[in-house]
Scaffold this motif. Structure first.
Motif, mmCIF file in Angstrom:
data_model
loop_
_atom_site.group_PDB
_atom_site.id
_atom_site.type_symbol
_atom_site.label_atom_id
_atom_site.label_comp_id
_atom_site.label_asym_id
_atom_site.label_seq_id
_atom_site.Cartn_x
_atom_site.Cartn_y
_atom_site.Cartn_z
ATOM 1 N N LYS A 21 0.810 -1.217 0.000
ATOM 2 C CA LYS A 21 0.000 0.000 0.000
ATOM 3 C C LYS A 21 0.848 1.274 0.000
ATOM 4 O O LYS A 21 0.326 2.361 -0.229
ATOM 5 N N GLY A 22 2.156 1.145 0.287
ATOM 6 C CA GLY A 22 2.979 2.342 0.417
ATOM 7 C C GLY A 22 2.589 3.176 1.619
ATOM 8 O O GLY A 22 2.650 4.403 1.593
ATOM 9 N N GLN A 23 2.210 2.492 2.712
ATOM 10 C CA GLN A 23 1.783 3.173 3.929
ATOM 11 C C GLN A 23 2.438 2.534 5.143
ATOM 12 O O GLN A 23 2.825 1.360 5.114
ATOM 13 N N TRP A 24 2.543 3.310 6.194
ATOM 14 C CA TRP A 24 2.920 2.750 7.491
ATOM 15 C C TRP A 24 2.013 3.341 8.550
ATOM 16 O O TRP A 24 1.331 4.336 8.311
ATOM 17 N N ASP A 56 -9.095 4.904 27.545
ATOM 18 C CA ASP A 56 -10.515 5.225 27.632
ATOM 19 C C ASP A 56 -10.813 6.569 28.280
ATOM 20 O O ASP A 56 -11.965 6.887 28.545
ATOM 21 N N PHE A 57 -9.790 7.393 28.510
ATOM 22 C CA PHE A 57 -10.036 8.715 29.085
ATOM 23 C C PHE A 57 -10.663 9.665 28.073
ATOM 24 O O PHE A 57 -11.213 10.705 28.436
ATOM 25 N N SER A 58 -10.596 9.306 26.769
ATOM 26 C CA SER A 58 -11.217 10.105 25.714
ATOM 27 C C SER A 58 -11.577 9.187 24.559
ATOM 28 O O SER A 58 -10.778 8.330 24.168
ATOM 29 N N THR A 59 -12.760 9.380 23.989
ATOM 30 C CA THR A 59 -13.147 8.566 22.831
ATOM 31 C C THR A 59 -12.282 8.877 21.618
ATOM 32 O O THR A 59 -12.210 8.074 20.681
ATOM 33 N N GLU A 60 -11.622 10.030 21.620
ATOM 34 C CA GLU A 60 -10.779 10.427 20.486
ATOM 35 C C GLU A 60 -9.389 9.800 20.535
ATOM 36 O O GLU A 60 -8.666 9.815 19.547
ATOM 37 N N PHE A 61 -9.004 9.266 21.697
ATOM 38 C CA PHE A 61 -7.605 8.844 21.845
ATOM 39 C C PHE A 61 -7.260 7.529 21.160
ATOM 40 O O PHE A 61 -6.243 7.456 20.464
ATOM 41 N N PRO A 62 -8.030 6.444 21.327
ATOM 42 C CA PRO A 62 -7.629 5.181 20.669
ATOM 43 C C PRO A 62 -7.607 5.385 19.151
ATOM 44 O O PRO A 62 -8.596 5.816 18.566
ATOM 45 N N SER A 63 -6.486 5.087 18.518
ATOM 46 C CA SER A 63 -6.387 5.405 17.090
ATOM 47 C C SER A 63 -5.385 4.510 16.390
ATOM 48 O O SER A 63 -4.460 3.968 17.006
ATOM 49 N N LYS A 64 -5.596 4.358 15.101
ATOM 50 C CA LYS A 64 -4.609 3.771 14.202
ATOM 51 C C LYS A 64 -4.283 4.853 13.188
ATOM 52 O O LYS A 64 -5.125 5.212 12.361
ATOM 53 N N ASP A 65 -3.080 5.368 13.260
ATOM 54 C CA ASP A 65 -2.707 6.537 12.466
ATOM 55 C C ASP A 65 -1.782 6.125 11.325
ATOM 56 O O ASP A 65 -0.811 5.394 11.519
ATOM 57 N N ILE A 66 -2.101 6.617 10.142
ATOM 58 C CA ILE A 66 -1.493 6.135 8.895
ATOM 59 C C ILE A 66 -0.714 7.249 8.220
ATOM 60 O O ILE A 66 -1.150 8.402 8.188
ATOM 61 N N ALA A 67 0.437 6.890 7.647
ATOM 62 C CA ALA A 67 1.267 7.831 6.894
ATOM 63 C C ALA A 67 1.742 7.173 5.605
ATOM 64 O O ALA A 67 1.956 5.958 5.568
ATOM 65 N N PRO A 68 1.933 7.955 4.535
ATOM 66 C CA PRO A 68 2.498 7.394 3.307
ATOM 67 C C PRO A 68 4.021 7.382 3.362
ATOM 68 O O PRO A 68 4.629 8.108 4.143
ATOM 69 N N PHE A 69 4.633 6.534 2.533
ATOM 70 C CA PHE A 69 6.072 6.669 2.307
ATOM 71 C C PHE A 69 6.332 6.578 0.815
ATOM 72 O O PHE A 69 5.576 5.971 0.062
ATOM 73 N N GLU A 70 7.442 7.202 0.384
ATOM 74 C CA GLU A 70 7.679 7.418 -1.046
ATOM 75 C C GLU A 70 8.145 6.156 -1.773
ATOM 76 O O GLU A 70 7.643 5.816 -2.818
ATOM 77 N N LYS A 71 9.138 5.452 -1.208
ATOM 78 C CA LYS A 71 9.713 4.303 -1.908
ATOM 79 C C LYS A 71 9.681 3.080 -1.008
ATOM 80 O O LYS A 71 8.624 2.634 -0.599
ATOM 81 N N GLU A 72 10.862 2.534 -0.678
ATOM 82 C CA GLU A 72 10.844 1.391 0.230
ATOM 83 C C GLU A 72 11.225 1.831 1.638
ATOM 84 O O GLU A 72 11.626 2.972 1.867
ATOM 85 N N VAL A 73 11.112 0.900 2.583
ATOM 86 C CA VAL A 73 11.494 1.152 3.969
ATOM 87 C C VAL A 73 12.893 0.577 4.176
ATOM 88 O O VAL A 73 13.090 -0.636 4.120
ATOM 89 N N ASN A 74 13.861 1.454 4.417
ATOM 90 C CA ASN A 74 15.244 1.019 4.609
ATOM 91 C C ASN A 74 15.683 1.068 6.067
ATOM 92 O O ASN A 74 16.397 0.198 6.538
ATOM 93 N N ASN A 121 13.247 6.046 7.472
ATOM 94 C CA ASN A 121 14.224 6.400 6.432
ATOM 95 C C ASN A 121 14.944 7.707 6.751
ATOM 96 O O ASN A 121 14.919 8.678 5.973
ATOM 97 N N ASP A 122 15.584 7.737 7.922
ATOM 98 C CA ASP A 122 16.347 8.914 8.363
ATOM 99 C C ASP A 122 15.497 10.173 8.425
ATOM 100 O O ASP A 122 15.956 11.268 8.111
#
Length: 482
Positions: free
Chosen positions: A386-389, A400-418, A434-435
């Motif tokens: 997917k090109g994501q991490w 559980d102190f906030s309904t907003e806190f539990p999360s799965k947060d996604i970011a793109p990356f350009e090429k491979e993971v080194n 990647n540095d």
């Protein structure tokens, strides 16, 4: 003190009570100054003051008394500090160069910009007798001034957040300001109000080139929800910011939920651009389960640019000074192969650590690291097809102190993971891919201190050249007086 549950051990946090945005970052006479938004009478946001700390190495901090207090013009919102080496303001009194703070004063419905000055390295402050230096022009939001001296224009330049755009002001003396230009309407993300701008000239890695980068915090409207930071790359001619890219292009500095309001230090001895951010999110900042303090700052980071096929990408790396916290207690594995039936487990490594991973070859669809604190688990995963991490903190401990806190947060990356490098403190995780080409910063509140790492792979195998975990020591072993 500093042994409380969830107390950060190598990130700056106030002794007690509420903290948010970093302010007034300047280096002067061997000290890095960190001012910050502070409420001295409670652990939730309230009437803002400027707290104050100093450091000789950006890692170990000494607390100083509150620098700025509210007055008849309002509370003390975010801003900056400069050293007026040329005494352009005429505020110098004696041999000591004068330090000038420029900040927003907030009354309900009326934000304006004021200044104060110090003749003793920021220890005591005098408010300017003719405040405000920029009156409110009729805007609800006009705040968070960031000022620097522009050599070619021979003037001070101020970036000011104005709701949905940034205004640039110029001044020869810090006392009288002229509105020169505006930028931002129709550019970038506009899911919330623009805040905490910073305009910096940044070197491009591997070249002699430099580009101007305009930093803008936005709340809400970040890619994973709530507070976040976008940036624009272009040129600045001493009057106007001219972006390289089209209005619809949006770049994000950090895809985590907990990196906000970062601004840079002025006058660093290395001339590097170094910034620090507030590790929280306005969605739940008032509710995080800490006491008697709330909030911490990120690791200070060096900022550079990398030229890619798609333009310029902001790169962030922890300052080298953090290496002094490394201990001799390390776990290191070489030439490791993992797959579904063969994860790599590393036990007894916590609770403060740096992890470095070098990837040789990845044939799996997904691989990653489970960071386990007893029964709780935070998962860093790289979805190669997917090109994501991502970072999943839904099972990370106290959520559980906030309904907003539990999360799965996604970011793109350009090429491979080194390469993957991350820093684990008692209540935070900062991951640099990647540095530093992509970064995710997250708060976590784990159930136990014992830490186990597990590298895993799904649908294929991953070969690693090196996997290294280094235990870190804390910065609060003793309180020092300054």
């Amino acid at each position: 003190m500093y042994n409380e549950r969830y107390r950060p051990q190598f990130h700056f946090s106030p002794k007690e009570n509420w903290m948010n945005d970093p302010n007034g970052l300047v280096y002067f006479k061997g000290e890095y100054h960190l001012f910050y938004q502070y409420h001295p009478d409670g652990t939730k946001w309230g009437p803002m003051h400027w707290g104050h700390a100093v450091s000789k190495d950006l890692i170990h901090w000494d607390h100083l008394p509150i620098a700025l207090f509210p007055d008849e013009l309002g509370t003390i919102f975010s801003g900056c500090a400069v050293v007026d080496y040329g005494n352009t303001s005429g505020l110098k009194d004696g041999d000591e160069d004068v330090m000038v703070a420029i900040f927003t004063q907030h009354e309900e419905g009326n934000q304006k910009q004021s200044i104060a000055y110090s003749h003793d390295r920021g220890r005591t402050w005098t408010k300017y007798h003719n405040n405000p230096v920029i009156a409110n022009p009729g805007l609800k939001d006009i705040r968070d001034p960031k000022v620097f001296w522009h050599e070619d224009a021979n003037k001070w330049i101020m970036s000011l957040a104005c709701g949905n755009h940034i205004r640039f002001y110029g001044s020869s003396n810090l006392l009288e300001w002229e509105h020169m230009s505006s930028f931002g309407e129709g550019y970038g993300a506009h899911g919330g109000v623009w805040e905490c701008p910073d305009l910096i000239e940044v070197p491009v890695k591997g070249s002699e080139e430099k580009k101007w980068v305009l930093i803008v915090s936005i709340n809400p409207g970040a890619p994973n929800g709530g507070s976040g930071m976008q940036y624009f790359v272009g040129e600045f001619n001493g009057k106007s910011f001219l972006p390289d890219e089209s209005p619809e292009t949006t770049h994000w500095a950090d895809y985590g939920r907990d990196f906000y309001a970062a601004v840079s230090w002025l006058d660093t001895p290395t001339q590097e651009q170094i910034w620090i951010g507030w590790m929280s999110n306005w969605q739940y900042a008032n509710e995080v389960p800490t006491h008697p303090w709330r909030s911490a700052m990120s690791i200070p980071r060096v900022v550079t640019l990398m030229k890619t096929e798609n333009g310029y990408n902001l790169v962030q790396t922890p300052v080298k000074e953090i290496e002094q916290l490394r201990t001799r207690k390390t776990i290191e594995e070489h030439d490791v192969i993992t797959h579904k039936e063969k994860p790599l487990k590393l036990s007894g490594v916590g609770p403060l650590l740096e992890m470095d991973i070098e990837v040789k070859e990845a044939q799996a669809d997904t691989w990653g690291i489970h960071v386990r604190h007893g029964e709780s688990q935070t998962t860093i995963a790289f979805h190669l097809k997917k090109g994501q991490w991502s970072i999943d903190r839904t099972q990370s401990g106290e959520v559980d102190f906030s309904t907003e806190f539990p999360s799965k947060d996604i970011a793109p990356f350009e090429k491979e993971v080194n390469k993957v490098q991350f820093y684990l403190d008692t209540s935070s995780l900062e991951v640099f891919l990647n540095d530093g080409e992509s970064v995710i910063t997250e708060l976590i509140f784990p159930s136990q201190e014992d830490v186990e790492m597990e590298l895993f792979a799904r649908n294929g195998e991953v070969a690693f050249d090196r996997v290294k975990v280094t235990n870190l020591k804390g910065i609060w072993e003793k309180e020092r007086e300054l």
